[in-house]
Design an enzyme around this catalytic site. Structure first.
Site, PDB file in Angstrom:
ATOM      1  N   CYS A  56     -60.347  47.620 -66.167  1.00  0.00           N
ATOM      2  CA  CYS A  56     -59.102  46.850 -66.071  1.00  0.00           C
ATOM      3  C   CYS A  56     -58.301  47.008 -67.375  1.00  0.00           C
ATOM      4  CB  CYS A  56     -59.422  45.380 -65.812  1.00  0.00           C
ATOM      5  SG  CYS A  56     -57.972  44.305 -65.781  1.00  0.00           S
ATOM      6  N   CYS A  99     -57.519  43.604 -69.082  1.00  0.00           N
ATOM      7  CA  CYS A  99     -58.706  43.043 -69.728  1.00  0.00           C
ATOM      8  C   CYS A  99     -58.946  43.700 -71.083  1.00  0.00           C
ATOM      9  CB  CYS A  99     -59.924  43.225 -68.828  1.00  0.00           C
ATOM     10  SG  CYS A  99     -59.769  42.440 -67.214  1.00  0.00           S
TER      11      CYS A  99
END
Length: 348
Positions: free
Chosen positions: A65, A68
């Site tokens: 991600c 993230c």
């Protein structure tokens, strides 16, 4: 001249060698140092219950991600100041721990949660250190609605959701093993899972049937026959009661209909008698004169015949229903007049 030129060159080479040696020593020292320990605690299915005590901040992320990855440095800085803020900081890899992502019902990444003594709240702000710090220091989490009831990660429903997510994660890993490691086509992997699901369902049904047969205790034959007889007798008794109730209802309806008919007939007769009495009162004088004339013209029958006629009239009147008081008085007066005229007729 040559010796004068070699002196500065030698000094430059010596300085370069000293710098290289210093950099090499610095690299060796840096390599010898242990890596800086991260204060962010990885959370798994085995130790996640630690967040039920104290104050925690959790981050759910995935290695692939990009969002993230952008918040990793901010999260590490926030964890370093965790001792000052008196808060513990943790992180959950949803790829490695699908059960925890199902327990918290994570649908977007990254996802942040605040926990205070087993009460969980969803943090929807940016994952920046300053915002996270203000969220804790100013206690902004008190204005956020907590996850209660079936949404709480500690509830029974979320435990079941965690189990489903963990099973789906294992199936996904198995599918990757078939397709990536073994090189099996994707449709073969899907066909394998379909067949496995059917077989598993059949086995579960067989297990349930065996369990029901083990715990089911059949009744003895005598008891079963006795119970059947009791059921039949109860059914017969119930049918009889229903028939009696229906007969009672029919009888009561018939009686009500009879009473209503009798009342209607009585009312009609009463109305008829009242009308006759009114007509007799109106036509009384004229009728008396006409009767005298007719009695004078026509010979009266014998007294015995009149008595028979009177008795028959009395008998007929006795069979009828009782008349009202006014009509009985008129009838008596008419009979007296007739008897008087009958007595006068023979004497004349």
């Amino acid at each position: 001249m040559a010796g004068g030129r070699r002196g500065p060159l030698f000094a430059a080479l010596l300085a370069a060698w000293i710098v290289a040696v210093a950099e090499a020593e610095a690299d060796l020292e840096q390599a010898a140092r242990p890596p800086e320990r991260s204060l962010v605690r990885p959370m798994t299915a085995s130790n996640w219950t630690l967040v039920m005590e104290g104050e925690w901040m959790l981050k759910f992320y995935a290695p692939w991600c990009p969002s993230c990855q952008q918040t990793d440095s901010e999260w590490e800085t926030f964890a370093k100041n965790g001792e000052i803020l008196q808060i513990s900081v943790g992180k959950v890899d949803v790829i490695q721990e699908p059960g925890l992502s199902g327990r918290f019902f994570v649908t977007t990444l990254p996802a942040f949660f605040h926990a205070k003594d087993g009460i969980f709240r969803r943090y929807r702000g940016p994952g920046v250190y300053e915002d996270l710090q203000n969220y804790i220091l100013e206690k902004k989490w008190q204005s956020v609605e907590p996850l209660t009831g079936w949404k709480s990660p500690a509830s029974l429903t979320m435990s079941g959701m965690a189990g489903l997510f963990s099973i789906s994660g294992k199936i996904w890993h198995l599918h990757n093993y078939f397709t990536v490691t073994l090189g099996v086509p994707a449709w073969c992997s899907y066909f394998f899972f379909v067949i496995a699901t059917l077989i598993f369902g059949l086995l579960m049904g067989l297990v349930l049937v065996v369990i029901s047969e083990c715990f089911y205790l059949p009744l003895p034959r005598n008891l079963s026959e006795h119970s059947e007889q009791n059921l039949r007798s109860e059914e017969v008794h119930l049918t009889e009661q229903l028939q009696d109730v229906e007969e009672e209802k029919d009888d009561s309806n018939e009686e009500e209909n009879k009473d209503s008919l009798v009342d209607d007939e009585d009312e009609k007769e009463d109305l008829g008698y009242e009308e006759e009495a009114e007509e007799e009162e109106e036509d009384g004088p004229a009728a008396g004169g006409d009767e005298e004339k007719s009695d004078a013209r026509d010979p009266e029958p014998p007294r015995e015949a009149r008595e028979d006629e009177g008795s028959s009239e009395v008998g007929d009147d006795s069979l009828e229903q009782p008349l009202p008081a006014g009509t009985e008085a008129l009838g008596d007066s008419l009979r007296q007049r007739r008897s008087q005229h009958a007595d006068k007729g023979p004497s004349a």
